[in-house]
Design an enzyme around this catalytic site. Sequence first.
Site, mmCIF file in Angstrom:
data_model
loop_
_atom_site.group_PDB
_atom_site.id
_atom_site.type_symbol
_atom_site.label_atom_id
_atom_site.label_comp_id
_atom_site.label_asym_id
_atom_site.label_seq_id
_atom_site.Cartn_x
_atom_site.Cartn_y
_atom_site.Cartn_z
ATOM 1 N N TYR A 1 0.846 -1.207 0.000
ATOM 2 C CA TYR A 1 0.000 0.000 0.000
ATOM 3 C C TYR A 1 0.876 1.249 0.000
ATOM 4 C CZ TYR A 1 -3.779 3.142 1.619
ATOM 5 O OH TYR A 1 -4.709 4.145 1.746
ATOM 6 N N ASP A 2 1.847 1.272 0.925
ATOM 7 C CA ASP A 2 2.669 2.475 1.093
ATOM 8 C C ASP A 2 3.432 2.815 -0.185
ATOM 9 O OD1 ASP A 2 1.802 1.716 3.565
ATOM 10 O OD2 ASP A 2 3.725 1.881 4.577
ATOM 11 N N GLU A 3 4.036 1.787 -0.790
ATOM 12 C CA GLU A 3 4.855 2.062 -1.975
ATOM 13 C C GLU A 3 3.992 2.375 -3.196
ATOM 14 O OE1 GLU A 3 7.719 2.897 -1.685
ATOM 15 O OE2 GLU A 3 8.701 1.745 -0.100
ATOM 16 N N VAL B 1 -9.410 -0.258 13.212
ATOM 17 C CA VAL B 1 -9.633 -0.214 14.653
ATOM 18 C C VAL B 1 -11.048 0.244 15.011
ATOM 19 C CG1 VAL B 1 -8.609 2.107 14.968
ATOM 20 C CG2 VAL B 1 -8.573 0.445 16.834
ATOM 21 N N PHE C 1 -13.601 -2.097 17.070
ATOM 22 C CA PHE C 1 -13.987 -1.780 18.456
ATOM 23 C C PHE C 1 -15.507 -1.604 18.592
ATOM 24 C CE2 PHE C 1 -9.683 0.168 20.064
ATOM 25 C CZ PHE C 1 -9.094 -1.084 19.951
ATOM 26 N N GLN D 1 0.440 2.769 20.996
ATOM 27 C CA GLN D 1 0.566 3.430 19.687
ATOM 28 C C GLN D 1 -0.576 4.438 19.516
ATOM 29 O OE1 GLN D 1 -0.429 0.321 20.205
ATOM 30 N NE2 GLN D 1 -1.674 -0.552 18.577
ATOM 31 N N ARG E 1 -3.023 7.241 17.131
ATOM 32 C CA ARG E 1 -3.604 7.647 15.851
ATOM 33 C C ARG E 1 -4.379 8.940 16.107
ATOM 34 N NH1 ARG E 1 -0.647 4.150 14.740
ATOM 35 N NH2 ARG E 1 -0.888 2.423 13.271
ATOM 36 N N ASP F 1 3.590 -1.819 12.421
ATOM 37 C CA ASP F 1 2.481 -0.943 12.834
ATOM 38 C C ASP F 1 3.080 0.391 13.315
ATOM 39 O OD1 ASP F 1 -0.619 -1.725 13.875
ATOM 40 O OD2 ASP F 1 0.271 0.056 14.774
#
Length: 312
Positions: A146-148, A188, A192, A210, A212, A273
């Site tokens: 995804y990132d690249e 998330v 949840f 972590q 967000r 992550d």
Amino acid sequence: MARVLITGAAGFLGSHLCDRFIKEGLHVIGMDNLITGNMDNIAHLFPNKSFEFYHHDVSKFVHVPGELDYILHFASPASPIDYLKMPIQTLKVGSLGTHNLLGLAKAKKARILVASTSEVYGDPLVNPQPEEYWGNVNPVGPRGVYDEAKRFQEAMTMAYHNFHGLETRIIRIFNTYGPRMRVNDGRVLPAFFSQAIRGEGLTVFGDGSQTRSFCYVDDLVQGIYQLLLSDYHLPMNIGNPDEISIIDFAKEVLDLVDNPKAHVINKDLPVDDPKVRRPNITKAKEILGWSPKIDRAEGLRRTYEYFKQVVK
Ligand code: UDP
């Protein structure tokens, strides 16, 4: 009547964009291959003469009859478990799909806005992240597909701007939430909410330290609309800088849903992550006069109303 092509139209963000552009009086052509999109998100638009829909994969050649004024490229699997399940499609839609749509924009003399992501910053060593930060991405890790693809998308979009003089816009979207998120997309917030409503354990990955920063969908759509109409062609962050740890976020959802059976359980932290994520939105404020208006308490209340209807 101005005409806009929106890819990923049946997805969470794409469907909200279709609604917004129809409301603004444009003719909207939605496109989606439905691998993660859901027709329920746009079913209400079909009776509208200002809306049409093509079932098509934009990583194949894209043909749209007639004129186009704008293209918004929002097609892509967008949750970490989706890109694990569909790594090749994720790479193709961000790269080949973007190339096809840039070509279409050039042929139609249309302005194109591409959906990039805070994932271009990877696991950032700078917090909050300004647009000038180049990122810390593992190209061969599970999120690399995804990132690249999104980093390539930005490079390709800038090349079309610089070489062909195409009118381009690049938005870097940070975590966004609201009605029409897929219940089982693994992200998330849907996780949840559905766990809390069902009275199950909320799966906090790692120790939940972590962070967000969650932006309500209406604020994001407003930012996209303003960026599209602006004359700014460099990447721009749009997101809500109100940062929260995942464990505190789980507690907020538990308090809101108030199901005595729901509780927190811990699971392994996924590979790569990001430990922190928060947008620096100075550019959006100064250039667009944009900032988010809906705080998390209000946004979560609205989103809870949606999940109450769809979680079984
Ligand atoms: N997360 C979690 N439990 C879940 C799903 C996600 O604790 O059931 C964590 C995940 O490890 C990450 C954060 O919540 O740190 C946001 O994850 P998400 O998949 O929503 O998107 P990301 O921001 O990582 O792209």
